[in-house]
Write a protein that holds these residues in place. Structure first.
Motif, short mmCIF file in Angstrom:
data_model
loop_
_atom_site.label_atom_id
_atom_site.label_comp_id
_atom_site.label_asym_id
_atom_site.label_seq_id
_atom_site.Cartn_x
_atom_site.Cartn_y
_atom_site.Cartn_z
N THR A 142 0.60 15.96 44.45
CA THR A 142 1.55 17.00 44.81
C THR A 142 2.64 17.24 43.77
OG1 THR A 142 3.03 15.47 45.95
CG2 THR A 142 1.27 16.50 47.27
N GLY A 143 2.91 16.24 42.93
CA GLY A 143 4.02 16.34 42.00
C GLY A 143 5.36 16.01 42.63
N HIS A 144 5.35 15.57 43.89
CA HIS A 144 6.60 15.18 44.55
C HIS A 144 7.06 13.86 43.93
CE1 HIS A 144 5.27 17.54 48.38
NE2 HIS A 144 5.62 18.34 47.39
N PRO A 145 8.21 13.84 43.28
CA PRO A 145 8.56 12.69 42.45
C PRO A 145 9.24 11.51 43.14
CG PRO A 145 10.19 14.40 42.16
CD PRO A 145 9.13 14.96 43.09
N VAL A 146 9.93 11.72 44.27
CA VAL A 146 10.79 10.66 44.80
C VAL A 146 10.34 10.22 46.19
CG1 VAL A 146 13.15 9.98 45.37
CG2 VAL A 146 12.73 11.55 43.48
N ILE A 147 10.25 8.90 46.35
CA ILE A 147 9.97 8.30 47.65
C ILE A 147 11.08 7.32 47.98
CG2 ILE A 147 7.46 8.49 47.49
CD1 ILE A 147 7.43 5.44 46.84
N ARG A 148 11.14 6.94 49.23
CA ARG A 148 12.03 5.84 49.62
C ARG A 148 11.24 4.93 50.55
NH1 ARG A 148 13.95 5.62 54.75
NH2 ARG A 148 14.12 7.53 55.97
N SER A 149 11.77 3.75 50.72
CA SER A 149 11.14 2.81 51.64
C SER A 149 11.24 3.37 53.06
CB SER A 149 11.83 1.46 51.58
OG SER A 149 11.28 0.60 52.57
N PHE A 150 10.20 3.17 53.84
CA PHE A 150 10.19 3.58 55.24
C PHE A 150 10.32 2.35 56.14
CE2 PHE A 150 8.05 5.76 58.95
CZ PHE A 150 8.98 6.78 59.07
N GLU A 151 10.70 1.23 55.53
CA GLU A 151 10.84 -0.03 56.25
C GLU A 151 12.25 -0.17 56.81
OE1 GLU A 151 8.18 -2.09 56.67
OE2 GLU A 151 7.08 -0.55 55.59
N PRO A 152 12.38 -0.70 58.03
CA PRO A 152 13.71 -0.92 58.61
C PRO A 152 14.57 -1.81 57.70
CG PRO A 152 12.00 -1.31 60.24
CD PRO A 152 11.31 -1.15 58.91
N GLY A 153 15.80 -1.40 57.48
CA GLY A 153 16.74 -2.19 56.69
C GLY A 153 16.64 -2.00 55.19
N GLU A 154 15.70 -1.20 54.71
CA GLU A 154 15.57 -0.93 53.27
C GLU A 154 16.00 0.51 52.99
OE1 GLU A 154 11.85 -3.90 52.25
OE2 GLU A 154 11.62 -1.77 51.86
N SER A 155 16.77 0.70 51.92
CA SER A 155 17.25 2.05 51.61
C SER A 155 17.01 2.46 50.16
CB SER A 155 18.74 2.16 51.93
OG SER A 155 19.48 1.24 51.13
N TRP A 156 16.20 1.71 49.43
CA TRP A 156 15.98 2.04 48.02
C TRP A 156 15.09 3.27 47.87
CZ3 TRP A 156 10.91 2.21 46.80
CH2 TRP A 156 10.03 1.44 47.54
N ARG A 157 15.17 3.89 46.69
CA ARG A 157 14.35 5.04 46.34
C ARG A 157 13.63 4.76 45.03
NH1 ARG A 157 17.94 10.36 47.80
NH2 ARG A 157 18.58 9.63 49.84
N TRP A 158 12.51 5.47 44.80
CA TRP A 158 11.72 5.31 43.58
C TRP A 158 11.36 6.69 43.06
CZ3 TRP A 158 10.15 1.66 40.24
CH2 TRP A 158 9.07 1.94 39.41
N CYS A 159 11.51 6.88 41.75
CA CYS A 159 11.15 8.15 41.12
C CYS A 159 9.91 7.91 40.27
CB CYS A 159 12.29 8.66 40.25
SG CYS A 159 11.90 10.20 39.42
N PHE A 160 8.78 8.53 40.64
CA PHE A 160 7.53 8.35 39.92
C PHE A 160 7.62 8.89 38.48
CE2 PHE A 160 5.95 8.05 44.27
CZ PHE A 160 5.13 6.95 44.16
N VAL A 161 8.41 9.94 38.29
CA VAL A 161 8.53 10.56 36.96
C VAL A 161 9.19 9.62 35.98
CG1 VAL A 161 9.51 12.49 35.67
CG2 VAL A 161 8.58 12.87 37.96
N HIS A 162 10.29 9.03 36.39
CA HIS A 162 11.08 8.17 35.51
C HIS A 162 10.81 6.69 35.69
CE1 HIS A 162 13.24 11.68 34.23
NE2 HIS A 162 13.48 11.98 35.48
#
Length: 54
Positions: free
Chosen positions: A30-50
């Motif tokens: 899809t080219g959607h670059p950013v995800i975040r954890s879907f786990e309770p208590g986790e709030s980090w994000r990840w950018c596939f591009v960078h």
């Protein structure tokens, strides 16, 4: 298995430690670059591009 949430469309997929790597596959398709954890208590994000966390 850990779940990841696409911040562009809300798709939930499993992380790269799973055999199918659904979250990375979704980003590649899809080219959607950013995800975040879907786990309770986790709030980090990840950018596939960078390849960085935020």
């Amino acid at each position: 298995m850990h779940l990841r949430l696409c911040l562009a469309c809300g798709h939930v997929g499993c992380c790269d430690s799973s055999p199918a790597k659904h979250a990375s596959q979704h980003a590649a398709e899809t080219g959607h670059p950013v995800i975040r954890s879907f786990e309770p208590g986790e709030s980090w994000r990840w950018c596939f591009v960078h390849k960085t966390t935020a």
